[in-house]
Scaffold this active site. Structure first.
Site, PDB file in Angstrom:
ATOM      1  CE  LYS A 229       6.641  -1.610  14.900  1.00 34.71           C
ATOM      2  NZ  LYS A 229       5.166  -1.665  15.080  1.00 34.71           N
TER       3      LYS A 229
ATOM      4  CD  GLU B 117       6.459  -7.139  -1.104  1.00 35.23           C
ATOM      5  OE1 GLU B 117       5.468  -6.787  -1.771  1.00 35.23           O
ATOM      6  OE2 GLU B 117       7.354  -7.862  -1.556  1.00 35.23           O
TER       7      GLU B 117
ATOM      8  CB  CYS C  35      -1.392  -5.780   0.098  1.00 33.09           C
ATOM      9  SG  CYS C  35      -0.702  -7.425  -0.065  1.00 33.09           S
TER      10      CYS C  35
ATOM     11  CD  GLU D 162      -4.078  -0.490   0.660  1.00 34.90           C
ATOM     12  OE1 GLU D 162      -3.386   0.232   1.397  1.00 34.90           O
ATOM     13  OE2 GLU D 162      -3.702  -1.597   0.243  1.00 34.90           O
TER      14      GLU D 162
HETATM   15  P1  NAD Z   1       1.114   0.681   8.483  1.00 33.71           P
HETATM   16  O1  NAD Z   1       1.977   1.266   7.427  1.00 33.71           O
HETATM   17  O2  NAD Z   1       0.266   1.569   9.284  1.00 33.71           O
HETATM   18  O3  NAD Z   1       1.997  -0.133   9.540  1.00 33.71           O
HETATM   19  C1  NAD Z   1       2.843  -1.189   9.146  1.00 33.71           C
HETATM   20  C2  NAD Z   1       3.937  -1.342  10.182  1.00 33.71           C
HETATM   21  O4  NAD Z   1       4.759  -0.182  10.167  1.00 33.71           O
HETATM   22  C3  NAD Z   1       3.426  -1.470  11.626  1.00 33.71           C
HETATM   23  O5  NAD Z   1       4.230  -2.392  12.315  1.00 33.71           O
HETATM   24  C4  NAD Z   1       3.621  -0.066  12.188  1.00 33.71           C
HETATM   25  O6  NAD Z   1       3.780  -0.032  13.586  1.00 33.71           O
HETATM   26  C5  NAD Z   1       4.906   0.342  11.476  1.00 33.71           C
HETATM   27  N1  NAD Z   1       5.124   1.786  11.377  1.00 33.71           N
HETATM   28  C6  NAD Z   1       4.213   2.774  11.333  1.00 33.71           C
HETATM   29  N2  NAD Z   1       4.826   3.981  11.252  1.00 33.71           N
HETATM   30  C7  NAD Z   1       6.157   3.743  11.229  1.00 33.71           C
HETATM   31  C8  NAD Z   1       7.308   4.580  11.154  1.00 33.71           C
HETATM   32  N3  NAD Z   1       7.221   5.906  11.084  1.00 33.71           N
HETATM   33  N4  NAD Z   1       8.530   3.995  11.153  1.00 33.71           N
HETATM   34  C9  NAD Z   1       8.644   2.651  11.210  1.00 33.71           C
HETATM   35  N5  NAD Z   1       7.598   1.817  11.316  1.00 33.71           N
HETATM   36  C10 NAD Z   1       6.352   2.348  11.299  1.00 33.71           C
HETATM   37  O7  NAD Z   1       0.267  -0.448   7.753  1.00 33.71           O
HETATM   38  P2  NAD Z   1      -0.876  -1.359   8.398  1.00 33.71           P
HETATM   39  O8  NAD Z   1      -2.089  -0.530   8.557  1.00 33.71           O
HETATM   40  O9  NAD Z   1      -0.329  -2.104   9.547  1.00 33.71           O
HETATM   41  O10 NAD Z   1      -1.093  -2.428   7.241  1.00 33.71           O
HETATM   42  C11 NAD Z   1      -1.919  -2.217   6.163  1.00 33.71           C
HETATM   43  C12 NAD Z   1      -1.118  -1.800   4.949  1.00 33.71           C
HETATM   44  O11 NAD Z   1      -0.156  -2.809   4.622  1.00 33.71           O
HETATM   45  C13 NAD Z   1      -1.959  -1.643   3.715  1.00 33.71           C
HETATM   46  O12 NAD Z   1      -1.596  -0.478   3.029  1.00 33.71           O
HETATM   47  C14 NAD Z   1      -1.608  -2.875   2.879  1.00 33.71           C
HETATM   48  O13 NAD Z   1      -1.803  -2.732   1.509  1.00 33.71           O
HETATM   49  C15 NAD Z   1      -0.182  -3.067   3.228  1.00 33.71           C
HETATM   50  N6  NAD Z   1       0.222  -4.447   2.944  1.00 33.71           N
HETATM   51  C16 NAD Z   1       1.022  -4.699   1.863  1.00 33.71           C
HETATM   52  C17 NAD Z   1       1.379  -6.001   1.552  1.00 33.71           C
HETATM   53  C18 NAD Z   1       2.258  -6.306   0.368  1.00 33.71           C
HETATM   54  O14 NAD Z   1       2.797  -7.404   0.329  1.00 33.71           O
HETATM   55  N7  NAD Z   1       2.418  -5.406  -0.584  1.00 33.71           N
HETATM   56  C19 NAD Z   1       0.913  -7.051   2.339  1.00 33.71           C
HETATM   57  C20 NAD Z   1       0.098  -6.756   3.427  1.00 33.71           C
HETATM   58  C21 NAD Z   1      -0.240  -5.453   3.728  1.00 33.71           C
END
Ligand code: NAD
Length: 489
Positions: A175, A250, A284, A383
């Protein structure tokens, strides 16, 4: 406008309910592609296709060596497409072309090659057993993996899950983020071209609350591999608990980057700049809290600002660009909210803090630096996920360790020093999944990556990640000639 479909069981399909959504080009703010939007019905079909491929297809009978060869074939095709994939990724997400073409795309191919090589090296062990029995373990694939990925490095973060999952013999339903589905759809075309059997990889673009939630709550999913925010990670854990579905997470970070007075200042300035402004701060592990020892604070800050002023913000497809636009309008507005918070709470705005004036369209923000930040301010605790640096003054080692660890997160940390003993003391005391010494934000396929505390569960990359895509089965074989004897009956 280009149209994209769901990829299920080797076919390109419309969504069952016929819904679609748009992907926006962040450098213009305009919709440029229309994508079929998966709902729960589509996710169900995709999970069943993945289950069927796992149980019944040629994939389930393929030898590990053949699996490895097939993945290597895909890697070769991806290599031939680096320029094209880099352009697609930079257009959909806004990463400067230099960062996709020379960093993100080659590194994700390296990840695929690494796990392709490991496909026939996954093995259990023979256990120490008495003479009347034989005990051993098998490392088996889990089954169907659900991968949910964010928008900051769509291809790279997908590959961190896809490559080890396939190398271990699983099938997968991906997804993508609703902001950046295009590059993943383009990449799976190349997997198909290489001959990946139908149903082994399925892609269901859509929104988190619908497609994402349906994937996490589906009883046919054996594991959810998630990258995204800590808030979503918490929701995913809750939902997955209903079926006791395994999760790896992650999540977010607020990483400290610590510069001691004995550091090479020039190197530390350059490293801290990369640590915060690489990928527009949408990393991240970003070094968002820059701790600078008070004896060098003024000199360091002056040199940092002088360099940060020269960053070239512009069209991500232009080779000279160092910072492109943020990926979405939501993200741009979130950054503005935090900048105002920083000002309201008394931090000193030293640079930027506004949308880019010279670029009319798109989601461009200026490189932003706050000085005189304290570790309790909102900009040092939450963040932001943008090009906003908080510089915090510190007195000594003891104080900085306490403050660096005073955060909900534990993804990465950096230390700049020329004192070897201090470097080792710091690496032991910092609570983070990765500690960098005299560098920052580096990644290597062989090195496990992941977070402590609310930055996540599990480690991606390296040999270690295979643990997350296999399960251990113990086999107990009785060797007694006279069979099983219960209380002598
Ligand atoms: P997000 O949590 O908003 O979304 C991530 C994914 O989850 C998207 O595909 C979204 O559609 C999906 N999602 C959202 N709500 C959901 C639910 N209720 N059930 C299932 N899936 C759901 O994050 P974002 O804004 O896309 O990305 C930024 C975040 O990702 C930041 O917090 C960043 O730190 C983190 N990140 C972490 C790493 C790591 O390796 N630790 C790497 C990259 C990004």
């Amino acid at each position: 406008m280009k149209k994209y479909h769901l990829f299920i069981d080797g076919m390109w399909k419309d969504a069952v309910l016929g819904k679609t959504f748009y992907s926006y080009n962040p450098s213009t703010g305009e919709a440029y592609a229309e994508i079929a939007e998966a709902g729960a019905e589509d996710v169900d079909i995709a999970v069943n296709a993945a289950r069927n491929a796992f149980e019944n297809s040629e994939w389930s009978n393929m030898t590990p060596s053949d699996r490895g060869r097939l993945l290597m074939k895909v890697a070769n095709i991806l290599r031939e497409n680096i320029d094209r994939l880099a352009t697609i990724e930079s257009t959909d997400n806004g990463l400067p072309i230099n960062e996709t073409k020379y960093i993100a795309i080659p590194s994700m191919i390296d990840v695929l090659e690494f796990y392709a090589g490991l496909a026939n090296k996954i093995q259990g062990s023979t256990l120490s057993s008495p003479s009347n029995r034989f005990n051993y373990t098998l490392k088996e694939p889990l089954g169907v993996v659900g991968a949910i990925v964010p928008w900051n490095f769509p291809l790279m973060l997908t590959m961190w899950k896809l490559a080890p999952a396939l190398a271990a013999g699983n099938t997968i339903v991906i997804k993508p983020s609703e902001h950046t589905p295009i590059s993943i759809l383009e990449m799976v075309k190349l997997f198909q071209e290489a001959g990946i059997p139908d149903g082994v990889i399925n892609v269901v673009p859509g929104f988190g609350k619908d497609a994402g939630n349906a994937l996490v709550s589906h009883p046919g999913i054996d594991k959810i591999a998630f990258t995204g925010s800590t808030k979503t990670g918490q929701l995913i854990m809750q939902t997955a608990s209903k079926n006791i579905t395994e999760v790896s997470l992650e999540l977010g970070g607020k990483s400290p980057n610590i510069v001691f007075e004995d550091a090479n200042i020039e190197h530390a300035v350059n490293g801290a700049m990369f640590g915060i402004f690489f990928a527009q701060g949408q990393v991240c592990a970003s070094g968002t809290r820059l701790f600078v020892q008070e004896t060098i604070y003024d000199e360091f800050v002056n040199r940092f600002i002088e360099k940060a002023q020269q960053i070239r913000v512009g069209n991500p497809l232009d080779e000279g660009t160092q910072m492109g636009p943020q990926t979405s309008l939501d993200q741009l507005e979130k950054i503005e909210y935090y900048v105002n918070k920083g000002i309201d709470e008394g931090a000193t705005l030293l640079l930027g803090g506004e949308r880019h004036k010279n670029i009319q369209n798109g989601y461009y923000f200026t490189p932003t630096v706050f000085g005189d930040v304290t570790n309790d301010m909102t900009i040092a605790r939450e963040e932001i996920f943008g090009p906003v640096l908080s510089i915090i003054r510190f007195k000594n080692e003891e104080e900085v360790i306490q403050q660096a660890n005073d955060t909900l997160y534990g993804l990465a940390a950096g230390v700049w020093t020329s004192n070897l003993q201090r470097a080792h003391r710091m690496t032991q005391k910092l609570k983070a999944g990765t500690v960098y010494v005299n560098t920052f934000s580096m990644l290597d396929t062989v090195a496990p990556f992941g977070g402590m505390k609310q930055s996540g569960i599990g480690r991606e990359l390296g040999i270690e990640a295979l643990q997350m895509y296999t399960t251990t089965k113990h086999v107990w074989i009785d060797l007694n000639e006279d069979g099983f004897n219960w209380y002598g009956v």
